[in-house]
Design an enzyme around this catalytic site. Sequence first.
Site, PDB file in Angstrom:
ATOM      1  N   SER A 114     -57.609  70.768  85.083  1.00 24.89           N
ATOM      2  CA  SER A 114     -58.321  72.010  85.372  1.00 24.89           C
ATOM      3  C   SER A 114     -59.830  71.793  85.296  1.00 24.89           C
ATOM      4  CB  SER A 114     -57.855  73.105  84.408  1.00 24.89           C
ATOM      5  OG  SER A 114     -58.405  74.355  84.744  1.00 24.89           O
ATOM      6  N   ASP A 256     -62.395  76.299  90.146  1.00 25.13           N
ATOM      7  CA  ASP A 256     -62.392  75.182  89.199  1.00 25.13           C
ATOM      8  C   ASP A 256     -61.724  73.978  89.856  1.00 25.13           C
ATOM      9  OD1 ASP A 256     -59.778  76.125  89.252  1.00 25.13           O
ATOM     10  OD2 ASP A 256     -59.448  75.799  87.118  1.00 25.13           O
ATOM     11  N   ASP A 258     -58.706  72.474  89.852  1.00 27.81           N
ATOM     12  CA  ASP A 258     -57.405  72.552  90.531  1.00 27.81           C
ATOM     13  C   ASP A 258     -57.258  73.834  91.350  1.00 27.81           C
ATOM     14  OD1 ASP A 258     -57.195  74.016  88.073  1.00 27.81           O
ATOM     15  OD2 ASP A 258     -55.025  73.981  88.234  1.00 27.81           O
ATOM     16  N   ASP A 260     -57.197  77.060  90.780  1.00 28.04           N
ATOM     17  CA  ASP A 260     -56.384  78.221  90.411  1.00 28.04           C
ATOM     18  C   ASP A 260     -57.222  79.292  89.708  1.00 28.04           C
ATOM     19  OD1 ASP A 260     -56.748  77.006  87.913  1.00 28.04           O
ATOM     20  OD2 ASP A 260     -54.668  77.297  87.274  1.00 28.04           O
TER      21      ASP A 260
END
Length: 497
Positions: A114, A256, A258, A260
């Site tokens: 993340s 961010d 990734d 999500d």
Amino acid sequence: MTQSVSIADLMAQSGVAFGTSGARGLVSSMTDRVCFAYTAAFLQHLAAIGQFAPGNAVAIAGDLRPSSPRIMAACAAAVRHMGGEVDHCGFVPSPAVAAYGFERGIPSLMVTGSHIPDDRNGIKFNRTDGEVLKPDEMAIRAQSVDLPDLFDGDGMLKDVASAELLVDAATPYVARYVDAFGDRALTGLKLGVYEHSAVGRDILVTLVEALGGEAVRLGRSDRFIPVDTEAVRPEDQQLALQWAAEFGLDAILSTDGDSDRPLLADENGLWMRGDVLSMLSARALGIAAIATPVSCNSGVELSGLFSAVERTRIGSPFVIEAMNALVTDGQASVCGYEANGGFLLATPVVLDGRTLAALPTRDAVLPILSVLVDARRRGVTLSALQAQLPERFTFSERLQNYPTAQSQTLIAHLEQGSEAEVLARLTGMFGALAGEADGIDRTDGLRIHFAGGDIIHLRPSGNAPELRCYTESDSAERAAALNGEALALVRDYRGPA
């Protein structure tokens, strides 16, 4: 020859453990052997509950940090060892691989750390019907798996199989939003896309253009940049101000690592808080009931826009559990969101006659698009749209390299004694900043309410050596200043005399 390994023991030995969003740890600790074992335990658990059997497919994707391809290969090796087939989705957003798996009724996993620096990584697991929840995590911890003799003395695979053919998880993810909003939804908007090292950067550009907007690519990086949507870096704040002025943008979009969790800046280049963005998104989508962590802006209750608001601990598993309960209670439309802006849609919604299916996992795209489309429909700027909400402002930051044990010791000391003793201690520590402490909430960490309306919330991170601080006040400037002052007090705190 195989070796039986206890997952609980392996977590303790490696330091790669479950936090609020899957298993995470130092890349040096996430050996192929550790990642293989965790994936095998995940599938072993799913087999026990009827969600995996030999011959089934498992979808795998990853973010753009340097260690992700190696870890994806180790996870794929575990899938094949367990008798499964690998649907290799490549490098796509976490919600894209999750949606791919949910649509097909197969498990999926995302290799991502993340927003954290790239000396760390992680694995986020999804069941066939949703994210792995806390009972699933406990069941995975309780597994023992038989590891084959595939690893060298450093825990790395001796032989790595060639990559499987890629399957396309990106196209249906893009189509989900083009179909829902229509190909003219962003017509007339000039939108900057801050690409940095986000895995969904190209998808964001594709979506802007497919919805009729003009996309301006900004800040692409070949080096991984740990963009945290809850604690936006000063350099990213400055870049947004600069870009908004230089290019005359209506907004700046980003995510961010990734993809999500969203970042959306208004026409002035000011990044919106994730929970405020989510409130506006919920209004735009016509949501009736909301599940959200205790750390999020209290304007959601003060707005009077929603029939129910359920507060939870921090982390998408807790939000999902609360969303499920709201659905069971008969709420017509339900969503969840977190302070980082990750938005979870528990029920389908209808937008101008088009149905958008549920996606009960953190997603960055939906809150960004829904708010942009709503602002365009209303004929107002993003800053004007935000001004329609109650004047409650939040800010969050963290002490990095602050050991979890130290955080827990601090919280334990502050909470010691009767309620009156705790409030007196908190007033003594923070009174010069916020006045008298008149209430505490222990839902997750220590959330302190002060008589003047300010809030200071301290919480040890669940997946990194950090202490998070969330503050809320009646102005953005006050919330930010209070946060910095509170963190300075905590950083210099030396414990009870």
